[in-house]
Write a protein that holds these residues in place. Sequence first.
Motif, PDB file in Angstrom:
ATOM      1  N   ILE A 102       0.855  -1.187   0.000  1.00 12.38           N
ATOM      2  CA  ILE A 102       0.000   0.000   0.000  1.00 12.38           C
ATOM      3  C   ILE A 102       0.894   1.240   0.000  1.00 12.38           C
ATOM      4  N   ASP A 103       1.985   1.170   0.769  1.00  9.72           N
ATOM      5  CA  ASP A 103       2.934   2.281   0.834  1.00  9.72           C
ATOM      6  C   ASP A 103       4.295   1.843   0.295  1.00  9.72           C
ATOM      7  N   GLU A 104       4.771   2.524  -0.720  1.00  6.95           N
ATOM      8  CA  GLU A 104       6.104   2.223  -1.262  1.00  6.95           C
ATOM      9  C   GLU A 104       7.194   2.870  -0.413  1.00  6.95           C
ATOM     10  N   GLU A 105       6.792   3.921   0.315  1.00  2.50           N
ATOM     11  CA  GLU A 105       7.732   4.658   1.158  1.00  2.50           C
ATOM     12  C   GLU A 105       7.198   4.697   2.588  1.00  2.50           C
ATOM     13  N   PRO A 106       8.091   4.713   3.577  1.00  4.70           N
ATOM     14  CA  PRO A 106       7.642   4.849   4.968  1.00  4.70           C
ATOM     15  C   PRO A 106       6.977   6.206   5.194  1.00  4.70           C
ATOM     16  N   HIS A 107       6.049   6.245   6.121  1.00  2.00           N
ATOM     17  CA  HIS A 107       5.478   7.537   6.517  1.00  2.00           C
ATOM     18  C   HIS A 107       5.251   7.546   8.022  1.00  2.00           C
ATOM     19  N   ARG A 108       4.943   8.721   8.536  1.00  2.00           N
ATOM     20  CA  ARG A 108       4.746   8.879   9.966  1.00  2.00           C
ATOM     21  C   ARG A 108       3.380   8.301  10.372  1.00  2.00           C
ATOM     22  N   GLY A 109       3.407   7.243  11.203  1.00  2.91           N
ATOM     23  CA  GLY A 109       2.172   6.614  11.633  1.00  2.91           C
ATOM     24  C   GLY A 109       1.752   7.112  13.011  1.00  2.91           C
ATOM     25  N   LEU A 110       0.933   6.350  13.685  1.00  3.18           N
ATOM     26  CA  LEU A 110       0.474   6.719  15.020  1.00  3.18           C
ATOM     27  C   LEU A 110       1.643   6.691  15.996  1.00  3.18           C
ATOM     28  N   PHE A 111       1.547   7.495  17.030  1.00  6.54           N
ATOM     29  CA  PHE A 111       2.513   7.511  18.132  1.00  6.54           C
ATOM     30  C   PHE A 111       3.941   7.787  17.643  1.00  6.54           C
ATOM     31  N   GLY A 112       4.053   8.519  16.530  1.00  3.98           N
ATOM     32  CA  GLY A 112       5.366   8.922  16.043  1.00  3.98           C
ATOM     33  C   GLY A 112       6.175   7.811  15.397  1.00  3.98           C
ATOM     34  N   LEU A 113       5.546   6.673  15.119  1.00  4.06           N
ATOM     35  CA  LEU A 113       6.272   5.549  14.522  1.00  4.06           C
ATOM     36  C   LEU A 113       6.435   5.748  13.015  1.00  4.06           C
ATOM     37  N   GLU A 114       7.530   5.226  12.485  1.00  6.59           N
ATOM     38  CA  GLU A 114       7.749   5.230  11.039  1.00  6.59           C
ATOM     39  C   GLU A 114       7.206   3.903  10.505  1.00  6.59           C
ATOM     40  N   VAL A 115       6.210   3.980   9.618  1.00  2.00           N
ATOM     41  CA  VAL A 115       5.492   2.768   9.216  1.00  2.00           C
ATOM     42  C   VAL A 115       5.231   2.717   7.705  1.00  2.00           C
ATOM     43  N   ALA A 116       4.840   1.538   7.233  1.00  4.59           N
ATOM     44  CA  ALA A 116       4.347   1.358   5.867  1.00  4.59           C
ATOM     45  C   ALA A 116       3.414   0.148   5.889  1.00  4.59           C
ATOM     46  N   PHE A 117       2.394   0.184   5.040  1.00  2.24           N
ATOM     47  CA  PHE A 117       1.410  -0.904   5.034  1.00  2.24           C
ATOM     48  C   PHE A 117       1.567  -1.815   3.820  1.00  2.24           C
ATOM     49  N   VAL A 118       1.324  -3.104   4.072  1.00  2.00           N
ATOM     50  CA  VAL A 118       1.361  -4.132   3.035  1.00  2.00           C
ATOM     51  C   VAL A 118      -0.086  -4.578   2.804  1.00  2.00           C
ATOM     52  N   HIS A 119      -0.457  -4.728   1.543  1.00  2.00           N
ATOM     53  CA  HIS A 119      -1.844  -5.058   1.197  1.00  2.00           C
ATOM     54  C   HIS A 119      -2.284  -6.397   1.797  1.00  2.00           C
ATOM     55  N   PRO A 120      -3.546  -6.484   2.276  1.00  2.00           N
ATOM     56  CA  PRO A 120      -4.045  -7.748   2.837  1.00  2.00           C
ATOM     57  C   PRO A 120      -3.938  -8.934   1.865  1.00  2.00           C
TER      58      PRO A 120
END
Length: 134
Positions: A102-120
């Motif tokens: 879903i995300d090719e690049e990391p982004h700022r998620g909840l609670f200041g975490l660096e995250v990226a999502f993978v499709h279900p």
Amino acid sequence: MEAKGIHHLGVAVEDLDDAVATYQRVFGAELEQRETVPEQGVEAAAMRIGVGRVELLRPLGADTHVGRFLAKRGPGMHHVAYEVADLRGQLRRLADEGVELIDEEPHRGLFGLEVAFVHPDAAHGVLAELVSSG
Ligand code: CO
């Protein structure tokens, strides 16, 4: 990719106060952090349970990602978050392997975490969140 472990489980809820109280009462969870993130359309509570963590997510409106999830599937498991080292490199490797991101690049998620999502679809029906371990 080799994940270091499960960082948290994400659970979609309709009433955050009620969900926090339930997880405290039933599982002895401790409220670690709570925040509202309008850009992501959620109010979230991180609940610590021993070495584990559950992230409770309440949508801020029906027209948000979690709002649409709740309308379609009701309250329950929303995602599994895996802790990984070198998040940016892992995303490149997964993309090269043809894993649907879903995300090719990391982004700022909840609670200041660096995250990226993978499709279900890439994880047998469960949305996966990759959390950078730094
Ligand atoms: Co999460």
